[in-house]
Scaffold this active site. Sequence first.
Site, PDB file in Angstrom:
ATOM      1  N   SER A   1      17.911 -30.238  41.390  1.00 59.88           N
ATOM      2  CA  SER A   1      16.115 -29.898  41.096  1.00 59.88           C
ATOM      3  C   SER A   1      15.728 -30.252  39.573  1.00 59.88           C
ATOM      4  O   SER A   1      16.760 -30.714  39.120  1.00 59.88           O
ATOM      5  CB  SER A   1      16.152 -28.082  40.850  1.00 59.88           C
ATOM      6  OG  SER A   1      15.585 -27.149  40.698  1.00 59.88           O
TER       7      SER A   1
ATOM      8  N   LEU B   1      14.661 -31.557  36.285  1.00 61.66           N
ATOM      9  CA  LEU B   1      14.837 -32.692  35.411  1.00 61.66           C
ATOM     10  C   LEU B   1      16.202 -33.423  35.741  1.00 61.66           C
ATOM     11  O   LEU B   1      15.997 -35.043  36.414  1.00 61.66           O
ATOM     12  CB  LEU B   1      14.988 -32.307  34.304  1.00 61.66           C
ATOM     13  CG  LEU B   1      14.497 -31.587  33.529  1.00 61.66           C
ATOM     14  CD1 LEU B   1      14.347 -31.445  32.204  1.00 61.66           C
ATOM     15  CD2 LEU B   1      13.052 -32.363  33.670  1.00 61.66           C
TER      16      LEU B   1
ATOM     17  N   ASP C   1      30.360 -25.892  40.483  1.00 62.56           N
ATOM     18  CA  ASP C   1      29.667 -25.041  39.067  1.00 62.56           C
ATOM     19  C   ASP C   1      30.773 -26.033  38.230  1.00 62.56           C
ATOM     20  O   ASP C   1      31.785 -26.138  37.737  1.00 62.56           O
ATOM     21  CB  ASP C   1      30.607 -23.347  39.306  1.00 62.56           C
ATOM     22  CG  ASP C   1      29.703 -22.478  38.379  1.00 62.56           C
ATOM     23  OD1 ASP C   1      29.755 -23.175  37.655  1.00 62.56           O
ATOM     24  OD2 ASP C   1      29.900 -21.797  38.745  1.00 62.56           O
TER      25      ASP C   1
ATOM     26  N   CYS D   1      22.198 -32.199  33.561  1.00 62.46           N
ATOM     27  CA  CYS D   1      20.498 -31.542  33.325  1.00 62.46           C
ATOM     28  C   CYS D   1      21.285 -29.883  33.793  1.00 62.46           C
ATOM     29  O   CYS D   1      20.497 -28.932  33.491  1.00 62.46           O
ATOM     30  CB  CYS D   1      19.625 -31.912  34.387  1.00 62.46           C
ATOM     31  SG  CYS D   1      19.481 -33.398  33.901  1.00 62.46           S
TER      32      CYS D   1
ATOM     33  N   SER E   1      17.103 -28.634  23.945  1.00 64.26           N
ATOM     34  CA  SER E   1      15.633 -28.160  24.401  1.00 64.26           C
ATOM     35  C   SER E   1      15.203 -28.090  23.140  1.00 64.26           C
ATOM     36  O   SER E   1      15.695 -28.572  21.926  1.00 64.26           O
ATOM     37  CB  SER E   1      15.897 -26.779  24.491  1.00 64.26           C
ATOM     38  OG  SER E   1      14.659 -26.426  24.664  1.00 64.26           O
TER      39      SER E   1
ATOM     40  N   TYR F   1      19.620 -18.402  24.555  1.00 67.71           N
ATOM     41  CA  TYR F   1      18.986 -20.582  25.125  1.00 67.71           C
ATOM     42  C   TYR F   1      19.320 -21.522  24.167  1.00 67.71           C
ATOM     43  O   TYR F   1      20.056 -22.210  23.870  1.00 67.71           O
ATOM     44  CB  TYR F   1      17.845 -19.771  26.083  1.00 67.71           C
ATOM     45  CG  TYR F   1      17.361 -21.281  26.370  1.00 67.71           C
ATOM     46  CD1 TYR F   1      18.192 -21.768  27.621  1.00 67.71           C
ATOM     47  CD2 TYR F   1      16.418 -22.362  25.755  1.00 67.71           C
ATOM     48  CE1 TYR F   1      17.362 -22.948  27.972  1.00 67.71           C
ATOM     49  CE2 TYR F   1      16.191 -23.621  26.418  1.00 67.71           C
ATOM     50  CZ  TYR F   1      16.709 -23.805  27.376  1.00 67.71           C
ATOM     51  OH  TYR F   1      16.579 -24.882  28.091  1.00 67.71           O
TER      52      TYR F   1
ATOM     53  N   LYS G   1      21.948 -24.220  23.034  1.00 64.81           N
ATOM     54  CA  LYS G   1      21.225 -25.404  23.058  1.00 64.81           C
ATOM     55  C   LYS G   1      21.917 -26.816  21.552  1.00 64.81           C
ATOM     56  O   LYS G   1      21.797 -27.964  22.074  1.00 64.81           O
ATOM     57  CB  LYS G   1      20.188 -25.820  23.412  1.00 64.81           C
ATOM     58  CG  LYS G   1      19.535 -25.142  25.126  1.00 64.81           C
ATOM     59  CD  LYS G   1      19.905 -26.590  26.091  1.00 64.81           C
ATOM     60  CE  LYS G   1      19.616 -26.159  27.421  1.00 64.81           C
ATOM     61  NZ  LYS G   1      19.906 -27.153  27.996  1.00 64.81           N
TER      62      LYS G   1
ATOM     63  N   THR H   1       9.039 -27.746  35.644  1.00 63.96           N
ATOM     64  CA  THR H   1       9.703 -27.773  36.893  1.00 63.96           C
ATOM     65  C   THR H   1      10.392 -26.765  37.443  1.00 63.96           C
ATOM     66  O   THR H   1       9.200 -25.396  36.955  1.00 63.96           O
ATOM     67  CB  THR H   1      11.069 -28.368  36.222  1.00 63.96           C
ATOM     68  OG1 THR H   1      11.239 -26.757  35.933  1.00 63.96           O
ATOM     69  CG2 THR H   1      11.523 -29.397  35.052  1.00 63.96           C
TER      70      THR H   1
HETATM   71  N1  LIG Z   1      11.975 -27.349  32.972  1.00 65.67           N
HETATM   72  C1  LIG Z   1      12.105 -27.148  31.134  1.00 65.67           C
HETATM   73  O1  LIG Z   1      10.944 -26.894  30.509  1.00 65.67           O
HETATM   74  C2  LIG Z   1      13.024 -27.235  29.463  1.00 65.67           C
HETATM   75  C3  LIG Z   1      12.553 -27.622  28.790  1.00 65.67           C
HETATM   76  C4  LIG Z   1      14.045 -27.789  28.147  1.00 65.67           C
HETATM   77  C5  LIG Z   1      14.702 -27.837  28.409  1.00 65.67           C
HETATM   78  N2  LIG Z   1      15.429 -27.685  29.847  1.00 65.67           N
HETATM   79  C6  LIG Z   1      17.038 -27.996  30.258  1.00 65.67           C
HETATM   80  O2  LIG Z   1      16.564 -28.977  31.463  1.00 65.67           O
HETATM   81  C7  LIG Z   1      17.770 -28.521  31.953  1.00 65.67           C
HETATM   82  C8  LIG Z   1      17.201 -28.084  33.380  1.00 65.67           C
HETATM   83  O3  LIG Z   1      16.230 -27.486  33.973  1.00 65.67           O
HETATM   84  P1  LIG Z   1      15.251 -28.106  34.885  1.00 65.67           P
HETATM   85  O4  LIG Z   1      14.205 -26.992  33.828  1.00 65.67           O
HETATM   86  O5  LIG Z   1      15.154 -29.054  36.040  1.00 65.67           O
HETATM   87  O6  LIG Z   1      15.623 -26.857  35.801  1.00 65.67           O
HETATM   88  P2  LIG Z   1      15.685 -26.058  37.237  1.00 65.67           P
HETATM   89  O7  LIG Z   1      16.434 -24.648  37.896  1.00 65.67           O
HETATM   90  O8  LIG Z   1      15.189 -26.965  37.740  1.00 65.67           O
HETATM   91  O9  LIG Z   1      17.594 -27.009  37.276  1.00 65.67           O
HETATM   92  C9  LIG Z   1      18.701 -26.394  37.122  1.00 65.67           C
HETATM   93  C10 LIG Z   1      19.927 -26.456  37.835  1.00 65.67           C
HETATM   94  O10 LIG Z   1      21.028 -26.683  37.398  1.00 65.67           O
HETATM   95  C11 LIG Z   1      21.583 -25.721  38.100  1.00 65.67           C
HETATM   96  N3  LIG Z   1      23.038 -24.962  38.091  1.00 65.67           N
HETATM   97  C12 LIG Z   1      22.362 -24.019  37.592  1.00 65.67           C
HETATM   98  N4  LIG Z   1      24.437 -23.194  36.945  1.00 65.67           N
HETATM   99  C13 LIG Z   1      24.288 -23.909  36.916  1.00 65.67           C
HETATM  100  C14 LIG Z   1      26.250 -23.928  37.241  1.00 65.67           C
HETATM  101  N5  LIG Z   1      26.922 -23.312  36.847  1.00 65.67           N
HETATM  102  N6  LIG Z   1      26.355 -25.172  37.723  1.00 65.67           N
HETATM  103  C15 LIG Z   1      25.978 -26.302  38.790  1.00 65.67           C
HETATM  104  N7  LIG Z   1      24.402 -25.557  38.352  1.00 65.67           N
HETATM  105  C16 LIG Z   1      24.305 -25.222  37.982  1.00 65.67           C
HETATM  106  C17 LIG Z   1      21.166 -24.793  38.987  1.00 65.67           C
HETATM  107  O11 LIG Z   1      21.354 -24.752  40.107  1.00 65.67           O
HETATM  108  C18 LIG Z   1      19.410 -26.202  38.619  1.00 65.67           C
HETATM  109  O12 LIG Z   1      19.810 -27.030  40.288  1.00 65.67           O
HETATM  110  C19 LIG Z   1      18.008 -27.370  31.539  1.00 65.67           C
HETATM  111  O13 LIG Z   1      20.244 -27.668  31.303  1.00 65.67           O
HETATM  112  C20 LIG Z   1      17.241 -27.108  30.965  1.00 65.67           C
HETATM  113  O14 LIG Z   1      18.112 -25.542  30.201  1.00 65.67           O
HETATM  114  C21 LIG Z   1      14.378 -27.154  30.324  1.00 65.67           C
END
Ligand SMILES: NC(=O)c1ccc[n+]([C@@H]2O[C@H](COP(=O)([O-])OP(=O)(O)OC[C@H]3O[C@@H](n4cnc5c(N)ncnc54)[C@H](O)[C@@H]3O)[C@@H](O)[C@H]2O)c1
Length: 252
Positions: free
Chosen positions: A15, A17, A56, A83, A145, A158, A162, A193
């Site tokens: 999913s 990023l 996980d 990610c 983040s 959070y 981070k 996302t």
């Molecule tokens: N989207 C943003 O604006 C943003 C900004 C800053 C940081 N981030 C960070 O980027 C990363 C990716 O975020 P995203 O926006 O793509 O979110 P997303 O929800 O699309 O993807 C996150 C993925 O992590 C997986 N996941 C969650 N817990 C898990 C676990 N215990 N074991 C294995 N997989 C697990 C989920 O199933 C999901 O597929 C995250 O760490 C998030 O904190 C995102």
Amino acid sequence: MQIKDTAAIVTGGASGLGGATAKALAAKGAKVFGLDLAASIEKADQVEGVTYVEADVTSAEQVQAAVDQAAGADVPLRTIVNCAGVGWAGRILSKNGPHDLELFRKVLEVNLLGTFNVMRLGAEAVAKTDPLTDDARGVVINTASVAAFDGQIGQIAYSASKGGVAGMTLPAARDLAKHGIRVMTIAPGIIDTPMLAGVGEEFRAGLAAGVPFPQRLGRPDEYAQLAVNIVEHDYLNGEVIRLDGSLRMAPR
Ligand SMILES: NC(=O)c1ccc[n+]([C@@H]2O[C@H](COP(=O)([O-])OP(=O)(O)OC[C@H]3O[C@@H](n4cnc5c(N)ncnc54)[C@H](O)[C@@H]3O)[C@@H](O)[C@H]2O)c1
């Protein structure tokens, strides 16, 4: 480092990023193992060159099995991108009382301990590969983040998680230097996302208006582009890069 004919692990690879990064690395010729939870893998697009593996990130056994699978590919495992992550909002004190302790523990466990778990087991496998120029073997990219530095009201758990990811960057790069493994962290701002899927158009436009330039949300492929750049750039090590259009988050 050349990406073609190497293997890569991308957690959260089904999913957002992670999904974009898995796709970009596969397009460059890597064999990608996208580690994720079953619920996300079920919804993921099938991408040529990407194998989804249910794991996980907080489980030592499941991550070890996934790393063994990636290390058993017919090309060397050289890239680990973390990610996987979760976000929950909650203040230290709210009208419902103090922040739930289990929720705080859960966010730290997935975002910080999970990242560390994959880094330690992934690094062990990368360290066993044959060295390249400069005795380089590979690279770990973690995802923090901007909340690591300017966390908003309600982001206590959070931001703590981070901040931990950002803080691991330099000691991890120092620890793994003798194995020829670089460690970099990307600190994204607001990227469009599935994490943002629930918010309305008006809220989304408000978020975009707060970004100085370009005045829009970031795209997952822009994160993936930076991840690819980091893998390919042999002198980037031990640093956190903000990817945020110069956004600095306000208190709320
Ligand atoms: N989207 C943003 O604006 C943003 C900004 C800053 C940081 N981030 C960070 O980027 C990363 C990716 O975020 P995203 O926006 O793509 O979110 P997303 O929800 O699309 O993807 C996150 C993925 O992590 C997986 N996941 C969650 N817990 C898990 C676990 N215990 N074991 C294995 N997989 C697990 C989920 O199933 C999901 O597929 C995250 O760490 C998030 O904190 C995102």
